[in-house]
Scaffold this motif. Structure first.
Motif, PDB file in Angstrom:
ATOM      1  N   VAL A  27       0.844  -1.200   0.000  1.00  0.00           N
ATOM      2  CA  VAL A  27       0.000   0.000   0.000  1.00  0.00           C
ATOM      3  C   VAL A  27       0.872   1.240   0.000  1.00  0.00           C
ATOM      4  O   VAL A  27       2.033   1.211   0.404  1.00  0.00           O
ATOM      5  CB  VAL A  27      -0.947   0.004   1.222  1.00  0.00           C
ATOM      6  N   ASN A  28       0.275   2.350  -0.460  1.00  0.00           N
ATOM      7  CA  ASN A  28       1.013   3.617  -0.470  1.00  0.00           C
ATOM      8  C   ASN A  28       0.758   4.393   0.812  1.00  0.00           C
ATOM      9  O   ASN A  28       0.214   3.853   1.779  1.00  0.00           O
ATOM     10  CB  ASN A  28       0.650   4.428  -1.718  1.00  0.00           C
ATOM     11  N   GLU A  29       1.120   5.673   0.821  1.00  0.00           N
ATOM     12  CA  GLU A  29       1.028   6.467   2.043  1.00  0.00           C
ATOM     13  C   GLU A  29      -0.401   6.703   2.511  1.00  0.00           C
ATOM     14  O   GLU A  29      -0.629   7.059   3.668  1.00  0.00           O
ATOM     15  CB  GLU A  29       1.749   7.811   1.862  1.00  0.00           C
ATOM     16  N   THR A  30      -1.379   6.507   1.632  1.00  0.00           N
ATOM     17  CA  THR A  30      -2.787   6.651   2.029  1.00  0.00           C
ATOM     18  C   THR A  30      -3.461   5.292   2.172  1.00  0.00           C
ATOM     19  O   THR A  30      -4.684   5.206   2.160  1.00  0.00           O
ATOM     20  CB  THR A  30      -3.554   7.510   1.007  1.00  0.00           C
ATOM     21  N   SER A  31      -2.652   4.235   2.269  1.00  0.00           N
ATOM     22  CA  SER A  31      -3.129   2.855   2.464  1.00  0.00           C
ATOM     23  C   SER A  31      -3.929   2.321   1.284  1.00  0.00           C
ATOM     24  O   SER A  31      -4.727   1.396   1.442  1.00  0.00           O
ATOM     25  CB  SER A  31      -3.972   2.748   3.755  1.00  0.00           C
ATOM     26  N   ASN A  32      -3.732   2.894   0.101  1.00  0.00           N
ATOM     27  CA  ASN A  32      -4.352   2.371  -1.114  1.00  0.00           C
ATOM     28  C   ASN A  32      -3.421   1.367  -1.770  1.00  0.00           C
ATOM     29  O   ASN A  32      -2.201   1.532  -1.775  1.00  0.00           O
ATOM     30  CB  ASN A  32      -4.677   3.503  -2.093  1.00  0.00           C
ATOM     31  N   ARG A  33      -4.008   0.327  -2.368  1.00  0.00           N
ATOM     32  CA  ARG A  33      -3.212  -0.737  -2.981  1.00  0.00           C
ATOM     33  C   ARG A  33      -2.812  -0.397  -4.423  1.00  0.00           C
ATOM     34  O   ARG A  33      -2.107  -1.166  -5.065  1.00  0.00           O
ATOM     35  CB  ARG A  33      -3.997  -2.056  -2.939  1.00  0.00           C
ATOM     36  N   ALA A  34      -3.282   0.726  -4.917  1.00  0.00           N
ATOM     37  CA  ALA A  34      -2.886   1.199  -6.248  1.00  0.00           C
ATOM     38  C   ALA A  34      -2.612   2.697  -6.157  1.00  0.00           C
ATOM     39  O   ALA A  34      -3.326   3.434  -5.470  1.00  0.00           O
ATOM     40  CB  ALA A  34      -3.972   0.924  -7.277  1.00  0.00           C
ATOM     41  N   THR A  35      -1.571   3.142  -6.845  1.00  0.00           N
ATOM     42  CA  THR A  35      -1.168   4.549  -6.821  1.00  0.00           C
ATOM     43  C   THR A  35      -1.519   5.208  -8.151  1.00  0.00           C
ATOM     44  O   THR A  35      -1.185   4.664  -9.211  1.00  0.00           O
ATOM     45  CB  THR A  35       0.352   4.659  -6.571  1.00  0.00           C
ATOM     46  N   PRO A  36      -2.208   6.349  -8.131  1.00  0.00           N
ATOM     47  CA  PRO A  36      -2.542   7.029  -9.396  1.00  0.00           C
ATOM     48  C   PRO A  36      -1.299   7.311 -10.233  1.00  0.00           C
ATOM     49  O   PRO A  36      -0.281   7.778  -9.713  1.00  0.00           O
ATOM     50  CB  PRO A  36      -3.204   8.336  -8.927  1.00  0.00           C
ATOM     51  N   LYS A  53      -3.218  13.287  -7.530  1.00  0.00           N
ATOM     52  CA  LYS A  53      -4.646  13.017  -7.726  1.00  0.00           C
ATOM     53  C   LYS A  53      -5.490  13.983  -6.897  1.00  0.00           C
ATOM     54  O   LYS A  53      -6.537  14.471  -7.355  1.00  0.00           O
ATOM     55  CB  LYS A  53      -4.955  11.568  -7.323  1.00  0.00           C
ATOM     56  N   THR A  54      -5.031  14.274  -5.681  1.00  0.00           N
ATOM     57  CA  THR A  54      -5.777  15.153  -4.785  1.00  0.00           C
ATOM     58  C   THR A  54      -5.973  16.539  -5.385  1.00  0.00           C
ATOM     59  O   THR A  54      -7.036  17.143  -5.245  1.00  0.00           O
ATOM     60  CB  THR A  54      -5.042  15.274  -3.434  1.00  0.00           C
ATOM     61  N   GLN A  55      -4.947  17.043  -6.065  1.00  0.00           N
ATOM     62  CA  GLN A  55      -5.057  18.404  -6.606  1.00  0.00           C
ATOM     63  C   GLN A  55      -5.104  18.404  -8.136  1.00  0.00           C
ATOM     64  O   GLN A  55      -4.735  19.384  -8.774  1.00  0.00           O
ATOM     65  CB  GLN A  55      -3.918  19.256  -6.085  1.00  0.00           C
ATOM     66  N   GLU A  56      -5.570  17.292  -8.707  1.00  0.00           N
ATOM     67  CA  GLU A  56      -5.652  17.200 -10.167  1.00  0.00           C
ATOM     68  C   GLU A  56      -6.581  18.255 -10.752  1.00  0.00           C
ATOM     69  O   GLU A  56      -6.272  18.876 -11.771  1.00  0.00           O
ATOM     70  CB  GLU A  56      -6.129  15.802 -10.573  1.00  0.00           C
ATOM     71  N   ILE A  57      -7.719  18.480 -10.124  1.00  0.00           N
ATOM     72  CA  ILE A  57      -8.685  19.438 -10.658  1.00  0.00           C
ATOM     73  C   ILE A  57      -8.199  20.871 -10.472  1.00  0.00           C
ATOM     74  O   ILE A  57      -8.239  21.686 -11.403  1.00  0.00           O
ATOM     75  CB  ILE A  57     -10.061  19.243  -9.996  1.00  0.00           C
ATOM     76  N   SER A  58      -7.686  21.185  -9.284  1.00  0.00           N
ATOM     77  CA  SER A  58      -7.259  22.563  -9.012  1.00  0.00           C
ATOM     78  C   SER A  58      -5.977  22.932  -9.757  1.00  0.00           C
ATOM     79  O   SER A  58      -5.724  24.103 -10.010  1.00  0.00           O
ATOM     80  CB  SER A  58      -7.059  22.759  -7.501  1.00  0.00           C
ATOM     81  N   ASN A  59      -5.181  21.928 -10.132  1.00  0.00           N
ATOM     82  CA  ASN A  59      -3.892  22.199 -10.782  1.00  0.00           C
ATOM     83  C   ASN A  59      -3.784  21.406 -12.090  1.00  0.00           C
ATOM     84  O   ASN A  59      -2.711  20.924 -12.439  1.00  0.00           O
ATOM     85  CB  ASN A  59      -2.753  21.821  -9.816  1.00  0.00           C
TER      86      ASN A  59
END
Length: 699
Positions: A27-36, A53-59
């Protein structure tokens, strides 16, 4: 030693590692098993994976996705233009290759697709290091089977820039097949078991017909639809809702890129809900012009407006079966892999084609990374893995061409060296008769099956230092050509040979047999004296020849420049992360020490100390939210040290008092137990126990 498999996906990247207990997806730093699979750039640092991914829309103008579709492509490639609608950042021409223009550290930066993939692999490497607590180097990376030589070389270059050592580039479907076969204990010894591996991911549809026997797999055929995947269903949904919202709310979503990104995120969730339910709602707040939108879609409606896509489902299946020489009845199982295989109408179309139930024994999202990890374990000396041979194939026919020798007018000038579906890895040796250096051009022969816009040229190899023999005749030159484990074609070596005569001993039994046949089996022949040696001519290597290569691999100078740039950006990322960590630690400590000063530390501080520390905390807090909101790491460390200098004595008095209290409680408990007649051995307080008298005497 690390054993890592990387599924480099167009939407997400999945990482699997081999451990003594088996294969684990980390898992990555947010405990997801796949990283964008996203790379984004900001004013102070890069954002890789989840932060992107978190700031994809704003940036979105500084965020690049679809990296797997860009790497190894030329700027004028028609398929690059298709990808522009999926990427927020501006795509640009970088010396003929595709790249992206972004704002980074408040200035314009242009990076090639290879550099962008290297940045993503840097993130993958760091995630793996954080999990394994050890250095990571050896990896196996999966790529689509239709990747060309140039694309494969670009992936290897990106891995090298990121400090990784790819032991193999493995095709996606081959990785899944390996994960399927290596764990099977019931594979046949003689007649092979034929399995269809179908992988439909975010942007790609791949089919492989694989023959399994005990301890091995052989890919019989492959087929692809390079523009069929989950994102095509997303586009169909976006088009549908854009049209509906224009009529319902009088807004043109497609005129606003940010609105399109918001809608894309919503339809992706809606698609997943529809895979398990007959209908699903969609609701987006403030999609544009402060307008909220909502709707409901039924599964039947989705299937109606994706009919053009569904009509393409069977094309790769038919092609793969035809190329394999098998029929539907020969297929033992149909294994489904990839996130898009959850779409019910897709599953129904494939099931109806084969006339059998589909199998989902492999994890749809993780099968490729697990197979890649198995491949890495097989190649790594750190692990002992069950013997399992992998025989892959090359999807495109490859030929070699050369200039004719003037003194050999009827000489052929081209040769199909590696036909379609040639085994990988594979080595071929070509023989030439030359008196001077010559050049070989390597290229694909069938443009029709190549990805649109792909240049047929693969590489040019010049064999140097060729001269006539001492007698002025042609030198015999043997050239070794190879498709290696990565699926990459290269001229590995060249050497000049000469013909020499050798005296060779003839086996006596062979001589007698020959004489017996000549003399009608006369028994007296057996005693006749015959020669025991003969003169034979053999080719002997005289010298290796240097080769000058031109191919899609980065030049040494450019590779070093890219490594240096990636290193500097990685250092910047690390510094920003450490600075943010020190800032957060200071802020957390401010609130912690203030609360304790008014509570548990209060009895241990004088009024003057409370006043001084309180003022220091207030001043630091005001600084933190004003001038200190954005400063250097050293300033945060300095501010923390100022507080610790004043708060340290107070904290120490508290800890001393707590320790004294603990000791008194322990002494009271011991005294109570002694009073009750219990034999109590007191501790030594951490000191070594006294040495027995007899041991002292011995010493």
């Amino acid at each position: 030693m690390s054993v890592v498999g990387i599924d480099l996906g167009n939407l997400n990247t999945c990482i699997a590692v081999a451990r003594r207990g088996g294969i684990d997806v980390i898992v990555n730093e947010t405990s997801n098993r796949a990283t964008p699979s996203l790379v984004s750039f900001g004013q102070k640092n890069r954002y890789l994976g989840e932060p992107a991914k978190t700031q994809e829309i704003s940036n979105y103008k500084n965020t690049v996705g679809s990296l797997k579709r860009l790497i190894g492509r030329r700027w004028n490639d028609p398929e690059v233009q298709i990808e522009r609608k999926y990427i927020g950042a501006e795509l640009v021409d970088v010396h003929g290759q595709v790249g992206a223009k972004v704002q980074y550290l408040n200035q314009e930066e242009v990076l090639t697709a290879t550099q962008l993939v290297a940045a993503l692999l840097q993130k993958v490497k760091q995630t793996t290091v954080n999990e394994l607590k050890t250095a990571v180097s050896d990896v196996v990376i999966s790529v689509p089977g239709w990747f060309t030589d140039c694309q494969r070389r670009a992936v290897l270059d990106a891995a090298s820039i990121a400090g990784l050592n790819p032991l193999r580039l493995i095709n996606d479907t081959t990785a899944s097949a390996l994960g399927y076969g290596i764990t099977k204990t019931d594979l046949p010894d003689d007649k092979p078991r034929h399995v269809a591996i179908i992988d439909i991911g975010h942007s790609n549809y791949s089919v492989a017909i694989v023959a399994f026997k005990k301890g091995q797999l052989t890919v019989k055929s492959t087929a692809y639809d390079r523009h069929f995947g989950g994102r095509d269903f997303d586009i169909a949904l976006i088009d549908h809702f854009a049209k509906e919202f224009k009529g319902k709310y009088n807004i043109d979503i497609k005129s606003n890129p940010k609105a399109v990104f918001r809608l894309a995120a919503a339809v992706e969730k809606l698609k997943k809900v529809l895979s398990a339910n007959p209908a699903a709602p969609i609701s987006i707040e403030s999609i544009m012009n402060d307008m909220d939108v909502s709707s409901i879609l039924k599964r039947e409606e989705l299937e109606e407006f994706v009919k053009p896509l569904l009509e393409r489902v069977t094309v790769p299946l038919e092609q793969a079966l035809n190329d394999s020489g098998l029929t539907k009845d020969d297929i033992y199982s149909v294994e489904m892999v990839g996130g898009a295989t959850r779409v019910p109408c897709l599953k129904n179309a494939i099931s109806n084609f084969f006339g059998k139930q589909l199998s989902f024994t492999l994890n749809q999202d993780e099968a490729v990374s697990r197979g890649a990890a198995f491949a890495c374990a097989i190649l790594s000396p750190a692990f002992k893995v069950r013997e399992f041979a992998v025989h892959d194939i090359s999807p495109y026919p490859i030929c070699f061409t050369w200039e004719p020798e003037r003194e050999i007018p009827d000489e052929e000038t081209s040769l199909l060296v590696f036909p379609k579906n040639n085994l990988v890895p594979s080595t071929k040796v070509l023989t030439f008769y030359r008196k001077e250096p010559f050049t070989l051009d390597v290229s694909y022969t069938n443009d029709a099956i190549l990805p649109t816009g792909t240049q047929p040229w693969i590489g040019t190899y010049t064999v140097k230092n060729v001269i006539p023999t001492d007698s002025g005749d042609f030198s015999i030159v043997k050239v070794k050509a190879r498709i290696n484990l990565h699926g990459i074609v290269a001229v590995e070596s060249a050497a000049v040979y000469e013909e020499k005569e050798f005296e060779e001993e003839i086996p006596k039994a062979a001589v007698n047999e020959e004489k017996r046949n000549e003399d009608n089996n006369d028994p007296e022949v057996m005693d006749t004296e015959v020669p025991e040696t003969r003169i034979v001519k053999k080719l002997v290597k005289k010298a290796d020849l240097p080769i000058v290569a031109q191919n899609g691999t980065l030049s040494e100078d450019l590779m070093n420049a890219f490594k240096e740039r990636e290193g500097s950006m990685a250092i910047e990322d690390k510094l920003v992360a450490e600075t943010e960590d020190r800032k957060n630690a200071l802020e957390e400590y401010l609130y912690d020490i203030r609360g304790k000063l008014e509570d548990i530390y209060a009895p241990f501080a004088s009024e003057e100390e409370k006043s001084v520390l309180g003022s220091l905390l207030d001043d630091t807090e005001n600084w933190l939210y004003d001038e200190g909101a954005d400063t250097k790491k050293a300033r945060y460390v300095s501010k923390m040290e100022e507080i610790l200098k004043v708060a340290g004595p107070i904290r120490q008095r508290f800890f001393d008092a707590e320790e004294e209290k603990r000791q008194k409680i322990e002494e009271a408990q011991i005294a109570k137990r002694q009073a009750e007649g219990e034999n109590v051995e007191q501790g030594t307080g951490g000191a070594a126990p006294p040495v027995p008298q007899d041991q002292k005497m011995e010493e």
